[in-house]
Motif scaffolding. Structure first.
Motif, PDB file in Angstrom:
ATOM      1  N   GLY A  96     -22.339-137.547  50.240  1.00  0.00           N
ATOM      2  CA  GLY A  96     -22.672-136.401  49.388  1.00  0.00           C
ATOM      3  C   GLY A  96     -23.358-136.698  48.069  1.00  0.00           C
ATOM      4  N   SER A  97     -23.153-137.893  47.507  1.00  0.00           N
ATOM      5  CA  SER A  97     -23.807-138.207  46.234  1.00  0.00           C
ATOM      6  C   SER A  97     -23.897-139.715  46.050  1.00  0.00           C
ATOM      7  CB  SER A  97     -23.028-137.623  45.062  1.00  0.00           C
ATOM      8  OG  SER A  97     -21.823-138.352  44.878  1.00  0.00           O
ATOM      9  N   ILE A  98     -24.817-140.121  45.182  1.00  0.00           N
ATOM     10  CA  ILE A  98     -24.955-141.551  44.879  1.00  0.00           C
ATOM     11  C   ILE A  98     -23.700-142.051  44.175  1.00  0.00           C
ATOM     12  CG2 ILE A  98     -26.201-143.186  43.394  1.00  0.00           C
ATOM     13  CD1 ILE A  98     -28.763-141.846  44.151  1.00  0.00           C
ATOM     14  N   HIS A  99     -23.141-141.188  43.349  1.00  0.00           N
ATOM     15  CA  HIS A  99     -21.932-141.569  42.600  1.00  0.00           C
ATOM     16  C   HIS A  99     -20.799-141.953  43.546  1.00  0.00           C
ATOM     17  CE1 HIS A  99     -18.649-141.208  39.647  1.00  0.00           C
ATOM     18  NE2 HIS A  99     -19.594-141.569  38.801  1.00  0.00           N
ATOM     19  N   ARG A 100     -20.597-141.127  44.594  1.00  0.00           N
ATOM     20  CA  ARG A 100     -19.535-141.435  45.571  1.00  0.00           C
ATOM     21  C   ARG A 100     -19.874-142.686  46.370  1.00  0.00           C
ATOM     22  NH1 ARG A 100     -17.298-137.433  49.801  1.00  0.00           N
ATOM     23  NH2 ARG A 100     -16.186-139.304  50.436  1.00  0.00           N
ATOM     24  N   LEU A 101     -21.143-142.813  46.709  1.00  0.00           N
ATOM     25  CA  LEU A 101     -21.597-143.980  47.483  1.00  0.00           C
ATOM     26  C   LEU A 101     -21.308-145.273  46.720  1.00  0.00           C
ATOM     27  CD1 LEU A 101     -23.145-144.963  50.006  1.00  0.00           C
ATOM     28  CD2 LEU A 101     -25.262-144.618  48.761  1.00  0.00           C
ATOM     29  N   GLU A 104     -15.093-148.159  54.429  1.00  0.00           N
ATOM     30  CA  GLU A 104     -15.622-146.810  54.695  1.00  0.00           C
ATOM     31  C   GLU A 104     -17.119-146.849  54.966  1.00  0.00           C
ATOM     32  OE1 GLU A 104     -14.627-143.341  52.313  1.00  0.00           O
ATOM     33  OE2 GLU A 104     -12.751-144.318  51.696  1.00  0.00           O
ATOM     34  N   LEU A 105     -17.827-147.719  54.249  1.00  0.00           N
ATOM     35  CA  LEU A 105     -19.273-147.880  54.463  1.00  0.00           C
ATOM     36  C   LEU A 105     -19.542-148.396  55.882  1.00  0.00           C
ATOM     37  CD1 LEU A 105     -20.268-149.558  51.068  1.00  0.00           C
ATOM     38  CD2 LEU A 105     -20.895-147.251  51.775  1.00  0.00           C
ATOM     39  N   GLU A 106     -18.683-149.334  56.307  1.00  0.00           N
ATOM     40  CA  GLU A 106     -18.848-149.940  57.644  1.00  0.00           C
ATOM     41  C   GLU A 106     -18.794-148.888  58.749  1.00  0.00           C
ATOM     42  OE1 GLU A 106     -15.972-153.072  58.080  1.00  0.00           O
ATOM     43  OE2 GLU A 106     -17.014-154.391  56.665  1.00  0.00           O
ATOM     44  N   GLN A 107     -17.955-147.881  58.563  1.00  0.00           N
ATOM     45  CA  GLN A 107     -17.827-146.829  59.587  1.00  0.00           C
ATOM     46  C   GLN A 107     -19.122-146.035  59.750  1.00  0.00           C
ATOM     47  OE1 GLN A 107     -14.448-144.549  58.266  1.00  0.00           O
ATOM     48  NE2 GLN A 107     -13.086-146.308  58.388  1.00  0.00           N
ATOM     49  N   VAL A 108     -19.937-145.996  58.691  1.00  0.00           N
ATOM     50  CA  VAL A 108     -21.174-145.203  58.738  1.00  0.00           C
ATOM     51  C   VAL A 108     -22.381-146.042  59.156  1.00  0.00           C
ATOM     52  CG1 VAL A 108     -22.691-143.661  57.403  1.00  0.00           C
ATOM     53  CG2 VAL A 108     -20.252-143.723  56.906  1.00  0.00           C
ATOM     54  N   VAL A 109     -22.493-147.263  58.612  1.00  0.00           N
ATOM     55  CA  VAL A 109     -23.732-148.043  58.846  1.00  0.00           C
ATOM     56  C   VAL A 109     -23.511-149.423  59.446  1.00  0.00           C
ATOM     57  CG1 VAL A 109     -25.166-146.892  57.121  1.00  0.00           C
ATOM     58  CG2 VAL A 109     -23.677-148.770  56.415  1.00  0.00           C
ATOM     59  N   GLY A 110     -22.267-149.754  59.794  1.00  0.00           N
ATOM     60  CA  GLY A 110     -22.017-151.076  60.378  1.00  0.00           C
ATOM     61  C   GLY A 110     -21.775-152.127  59.299  1.00  0.00           C
ATOM     62  N   GLN A 111     -21.290-153.293  59.768  1.00  0.00           N
ATOM     63  CA  GLN A 111     -20.786-154.320  58.843  1.00  0.00           C
ATOM     64  C   GLN A 111     -21.882-154.928  57.965  1.00  0.00           C
ATOM     65  OE1 GLN A 111     -18.518-157.227  60.927  1.00  0.00           O
ATOM     66  NE2 GLN A 111     -17.434-157.924  59.115  1.00  0.00           N
ATOM     67  N   THR A 112     -23.004-155.311  58.561  1.00  0.00           N
ATOM     68  CA  THR A 112     -24.050-156.028  57.819  1.00  0.00           C
ATOM     69  C   THR A 112     -24.618-155.183  56.690  1.00  0.00           C
ATOM     70  OG1 THR A 112     -24.625-156.991  59.951  1.00  0.00           O
ATOM     71  CG2 THR A 112     -26.111-157.463  58.130  1.00  0.00           C
ATOM     72  N   VAL A 113     -25.027-153.956  57.021  1.00  0.00           N
ATOM     73  CA  VAL A 113     -25.632-153.083  56.011  1.00  0.00           C
ATOM     74  C   VAL A 113     -24.595-152.679  54.963  1.00  0.00           C
ATOM     75  CG1 VAL A 113     -26.891-150.907  55.606  1.00  0.00           C
ATOM     76  CG2 VAL A 113     -27.378-152.237  57.639  1.00  0.00           C
ATOM     77  N   ALA A 114     -23.357-152.453  55.417  1.00  0.00           N
ATOM     78  CA  ALA A 114     -22.284-152.089  54.483  1.00  0.00           C
ATOM     79  C   ALA A 114     -22.132-153.171  53.412  1.00  0.00           C
ATOM     80  CB  ALA A 114     -20.972-151.894  55.230  1.00  0.00           C
ATOM     81  N   GLN A 115     -22.182-154.444  53.854  1.00  0.00           N
ATOM     82  CA  GLN A 115     -22.060-155.574  52.923  1.00  0.00           C
ATOM     83  C   GLN A 115     -23.225-155.575  51.917  1.00  0.00           C
ATOM     84  OE1 GLN A 115     -19.396-157.947  52.606  1.00  0.00           O
ATOM     85  NE2 GLN A 115     -20.550-158.090  50.715  1.00  0.00           N
ATOM     86  N   GLN A 116     -24.450-155.286  52.431  1.00  0.00           N
ATOM     87  CA  GLN A 116     -25.628-155.254  51.550  1.00  0.00           C
ATOM     88  C   GLN A 116     -25.506-154.141  50.503  1.00  0.00           C
ATOM     89  OE1 GLN A 116     -28.425-155.149  54.919  1.00  0.00           O
ATOM     90  NE2 GLN A 116     -29.550-156.785  53.917  1.00  0.00           N
TER      91      GLN A 116
END
Length: 209
Positions: free
Chosen positions: A181-186, A193-205
């Protein structure tokens, strides 16, 4: 004053602060958009037609000290307009950039877009103006309930800001914005939680960035 509140900007036009007359940004905007200069814009550098204002922090502003920070905080506190902050990130100003990023994105919750020079800044403004025009023509007669949701997600500056993250293209940026919903939350999301959306590699980046 933060901005001349009575200003209504016609679509396809940009109202520029008088102090930018004759600058490289203004010269490159001429002929691409309809640029009008005004003296009473206060803190705002450029006014776009969908109540979006641009605050342009130049290399000279960054090197000169903290005056630009006071300007940003004043704008954030006093304005109902959407502020996009464009920062000239050069070899000279690079050392100040992280501090600016922290202030603008994390503390003030505003959109920050880095550019290499004033030429790039003008290209960005032109893109934002053409986006406003497209949104306006697309929204005429559209379902008013759908409009709000779409314009929030497709906000061009927010989308571009998320795409600055290594490994995140337009599709992933849209996915992330839809989910968080927002950059602030991201920025404040734990890695699992990031991994659930974009996978492990991108989440780490994203997390590292």
């Amino acid at each position: 004053p933060v901005t001349a509140g009575s200003i209504v900007v016609p679509y396809g036009h940009v109202i520029g602060n008088e102090k930018w007359r004759g600058s490289e940004v203004a010269q490159r905007l001429q002929g691409k958009v309809r640029l009008i200069f005004e003296d009473g814009l206060g803190l705002v550098d450029f006014h776009l037609s969908n109540r979006t204002c641009i605050l342009l922090i130049s290399e000279a502003d960054l090197v000169a000290g903290d005056e630009f920070k006071r300007r940003l905080v004043k704008f954030r506190n006093a304005s109902s307009l959407k502020g996009i902050v464009i920062v000239e990130k050069t070899q000279i100003s690079d050392q100040y950039y992280l501090g600016v990023q922290k202030l603008v994105v994390l503390e003030l919750g505003m959109v920050l877009l880095p550019v290499a020079n004033q030429g790039e800044a003008s290209q960005l403004i032109i893109q934002l103006v053409s986006f406003c025009v497209r949104e306006q023509s697309r929204d005429r007669g559209a379902n008013p309930f759908l409009r709000k949701q779409r314009s929030q997600l497709a906000e061009p500056a927010v989308l571009q800001a998320v795409q600055q993250i290594p490994g995140v293209g337009k599709t992933k940026a849209l996915l992330l914005l839809q989910h968080f919903g927002s950059i602030h939350r991201l920025c404040n999301t734990p890695i699992h939680e990031l991994e659930q959306v974009v996978g492990q590699t991108v989440a780490q980046q994203i997390y590292t960035f």
